[in-house]
Design a protein around this motif. Structure first.
Motif, PDB file in Angstrom:
ATOM      1  N   UNK A   1     -40.115 -95.375  58.141  1.00 39.64           N
ATOM      2  CA  UNK A   1     -41.194 -94.702  58.856  1.00 39.64           C
ATOM      3  C   UNK A   1     -41.485 -93.337  58.271  1.00 39.64           C
ATOM      4  N   UNK A   2     -42.708 -92.864  58.467  1.00 34.24           N
ATOM      5  CA  UNK A   2     -43.125 -91.579  57.906  1.00 34.24           C
ATOM      6  C   UNK A   2     -42.287 -90.422  58.445  1.00 34.24           C
ATOM      7  N   UNK A   3     -42.092 -90.380  59.764  1.00 34.92           N
ATOM      8  CA  UNK A   3     -41.352 -89.266  60.358  1.00 34.92           C
ATOM      9  C   UNK A   3     -39.904 -89.256  59.889  1.00 34.92           C
ATOM     10  N   UNK A   4     -39.309 -90.435  59.793  1.00 27.93           N
ATOM     11  CA  UNK A   4     -37.930 -90.526  59.318  1.00 27.93           C
ATOM     12  C   UNK A   4     -37.828 -90.072  57.863  1.00 27.93           C
ATOM     13  N   UNK A   5     -38.768 -90.520  57.039  1.00 21.46           N
ATOM     14  CA  UNK A   5     -38.760 -90.134  55.631  1.00 21.46           C
ATOM     15  C   UNK A   5     -38.944 -88.619  55.467  1.00 21.46           C
ATOM     16  N   UNK A   6     -39.865 -88.047  56.250  1.00 21.66           N
ATOM     17  CA  UNK A   6     -40.089 -86.597  56.190  1.00 21.66           C
ATOM     18  C   UNK A   6     -38.825 -85.837  56.596  1.00 21.66           C
ATOM     19  N   UNK A   7     -38.161 -86.320  57.642  1.00 19.12           N
ATOM     20  CA  UNK A   7     -36.944 -85.650  58.107  1.00 19.12           C
ATOM     21  C   UNK A   7     -35.844 -85.735  57.049  1.00 19.12           C
TER      22      UNK A   7
ATOM     23  N   UNK B   1     -31.755 -79.118  52.763  1.00 18.69           N
ATOM     24  CA  UNK B   1     -30.742 -78.293  53.420  1.00 18.69           C
ATOM     25  C   UNK B   1     -31.061 -77.868  54.834  1.00 18.69           C
ATOM     26  N   UNK B   2     -32.108 -78.425  55.424  1.00 19.27           N
ATOM     27  CA  UNK B   2     -32.456 -78.101  56.810  1.00 19.27           C
ATOM     28  C   UNK B   2     -31.357 -78.601  57.746  1.00 19.27           C
ATOM     29  N   UNK B   3     -31.013 -77.808  58.731  1.00 18.75           N
ATOM     30  CA  UNK B   3     -30.032 -78.206  59.744  1.00 18.75           C
ATOM     31  C   UNK B   3     -30.495 -79.505  60.408  1.00 18.75           C
ATOM     32  N   UNK B   4     -29.604 -80.496  60.562  1.00 20.39           N
ATOM     33  CA  UNK B   4     -30.026 -81.784  61.128  1.00 20.39           C
ATOM     34  C   UNK B   4     -30.752 -81.685  62.468  1.00 20.39           C
TER      35      UNK B   4
ATOM     36  N   UNK C   1     -20.604 -85.788  64.243  1.00 14.68           N
ATOM     37  CA  UNK C   1     -20.865 -84.781  63.219  1.00 14.68           C
ATOM     38  C   UNK C   1     -22.277 -85.016  62.681  1.00 14.68           C
ATOM     39  N   UNK C   2     -23.222 -84.194  63.104  1.00 14.11           N
ATOM     40  CA  UNK C   2     -24.614 -84.395  62.690  1.00 14.11           C
ATOM     41  C   UNK C   2     -24.809 -84.179  61.197  1.00 14.11           C
ATOM     42  N   UNK C   3     -24.017 -83.311  60.594  1.00 15.72           N
ATOM     43  CA  UNK C   3     -24.126 -83.118  59.155  1.00 15.72           C
ATOM     44  C   UNK C   3     -23.710 -84.377  58.407  1.00 15.72           C
ATOM     45  N   UNK C   4     -22.649 -85.005  58.877  1.00 20.70           N
ATOM     46  CA  UNK C   4     -22.223 -86.271  58.284  1.00 20.70           C
ATOM     47  C   UNK C   4     -23.297 -87.339  58.473  1.00 20.70           C
ATOM     48  N   UNK C   5     -23.877 -87.386  59.677  1.00 23.69           N
ATOM     49  CA  UNK C   5     -24.933 -88.352  59.943  1.00 23.69           C
ATOM     50  C   UNK C   5     -26.124 -88.119  59.011  1.00 23.69           C
ATOM     51  N   UNK C   6     -26.521 -86.866  58.852  1.00 25.01           N
ATOM     52  CA  UNK C   6     -27.624 -86.541  57.963  1.00 25.01           C
ATOM     53  C   UNK C   6     -27.362 -86.983  56.536  1.00 25.01           C
ATOM     54  N   UNK C   7     -26.125 -86.781  56.065  1.00 28.90           N
ATOM     55  CA  UNK C   7     -25.780 -87.216  54.704  1.00 28.90           C
ATOM     56  C   UNK C   7     -25.886 -88.728  54.564  1.00 28.90           C
ATOM     57  N   UNK C   8     -25.520 -89.444  55.600  1.00 28.69           N
ATOM     58  CA  UNK C   8     -25.609 -90.912  55.539  1.00 28.69           C
ATOM     59  C   UNK C   8     -27.071 -91.370  55.525  1.00 28.69           C
ATOM     60  N   UNK C   9     -27.917 -90.685  56.260  1.00 29.70           N
ATOM     61  CA  UNK C   9     -29.343 -91.007  56.209  1.00 29.70           C
ATOM     62  C   UNK C   9     -29.897 -90.766  54.799  1.00 29.70           C
TER      63      UNK C   9
END
Length: 325
Positions: A99-105, A112-115, A72-80
């Motif tokens: 990392x910069x890219x991880x922080x930006x994502x 609310x961007x789709x994971x 579940x990518x939405x669940x993964x995104x919430x954990x990040x």
């Protein structure tokens, strides 16, 4: 192979390699040649006690925890998000490396961007931030057809790193790990992976040839214009240990294929210098699978922050993918 707990080998393999590298992150190779890491030490670059792991392991644990519930990518995104904002799955309740890219994502995830669209897709966004955390996905995809393995890999990488180079790096890494858990010897696994990935990339027209050529030290593609020589035959001074995803992939293969134990692999990785924790984590994950949990030095495992929590997570992930209730 069914009796093995691959989840434990992955999680401890990554975390121990990571923790070995944390105290010397950013140090140069020549400095480490004069004073190499030989044991689990502390403080140093990030002023953390021995056994402290970084964002590499935190995000690996986030993925593992999410997979315990299912894909579940939405669940993964919430954990990040919870990791960065609420210190979820941190060793001591604070995030000290990102990392910069991880922080930006993660900022986009908060908005609310789709994971699958959160990760940057520009060429400059090819740090090792998805490669360092991707290995638990192996347990979810290992029995799927290669087309599905690629698709899931692309999706999970793209949560933070969507450029095709990062995706291919993660794909190669997981395909190699898959050969290892199927019992292949490390050089045989390298040959099989090389052929499988080459065939897939060519047949599926995943990307342009010049992008495939970037991986010539690993894929040794016969239509490439580069020298055909496998990664393990390069000299150490030809191996980069920067945070660039391709460098991290090459360094991890170079360390694994030029070592004969878990400890030798991760110490070789850390002592390359520069992005020491991540090189240690990426190489350590493969070495954990290759040599098994029992070959990770017990003294290193005992020193790990939140060792029992990692053990509990490994058992839950193992049960999830082995049909144990």
């Amino acid at each position: 192979m069914s009796h093995r707990n691959f989840a434990r080998e992955i999680l401890f393999g990554v975390a121990v390699g990571d923790a070995l590298g944390v105290p010397v992150e950013f140090k140069g190779r020549m400095e480490l040649q004069d004073n190499p890491v030989t044991a689990m030490i502390g403080y140093g670059s990030h002023h953390q006690p021995p056994g402290t792991w970084s964002d590499d392991s935190s995000l690996t644990f986030c993925l593992a925890e999410s997979l315990c519930k299912g894909y579940d990518l939405n669940d993964l995104g919430r954990r990040f998000i919870n990791w960065r904002e609420l210190n979820y799955w941190t060793p001591y309740g604070n995030v000290f490396d990102i990392g910069f890219a991880t922080s930006d994502a993660i900022s986009d995830l908060i908005r609310g961007v789709n994971p699958v669209h959160a990760g940057r897709s520009d060429e400059r966004s090819n740090g090792n931030g998805s490669l360092m955390r991707i290995l638990p996905l192996l347990l979810h995809i290992k029995d799927m057809p290669i087309e599905k393995r690629y698709q899931y890999t692309k999706e999970v990488s793209s949560v933070t790193h969507a450029h095709i180079r990062s995706v291919i790096a993660c794909f190669i890494y997981l395909e190699y790990a898959r050969q290892i858990i199927e019992g292949k010897e490390k050089f045989e696994a390298f040959e099989i992976t090389k052929n499988l990935v080459n065939d897939f990339l060519q047949s599926q027209a995943v990307c342009r040839q010049e992008e495939i050529d970037k991986f010539h030290r690993i894929l040794m593609n016969p239509v490439s214009n580069y020298e055909i020589k496998p990664i393990y035959e390069y000299d150490e001074n030809e191996i980069s240990s920067s945070g660039y995803v391709l460098s991290s992939l090459e360094a991890s293969f170079w360390c694994l294929l030029n070592s004969n134990s878990y400890s030798e692999t991760v110490l070789k990785a850390v002592n390359l210098g520069s992005d020491t924790d991540t090189t240690g984590a990426i190489a350590g994950g493969l070495a954990g699978l290759l040599y098994g949990f029992e070959q990770i030095p017990e003294s290193w495992v005992i020193e790990l922050a939140r060792r029992q929590d990692i053990e509990d997570l490994a058992m839950r992930l193992h049960k999830k993918y082995n049909g144990i209730s």
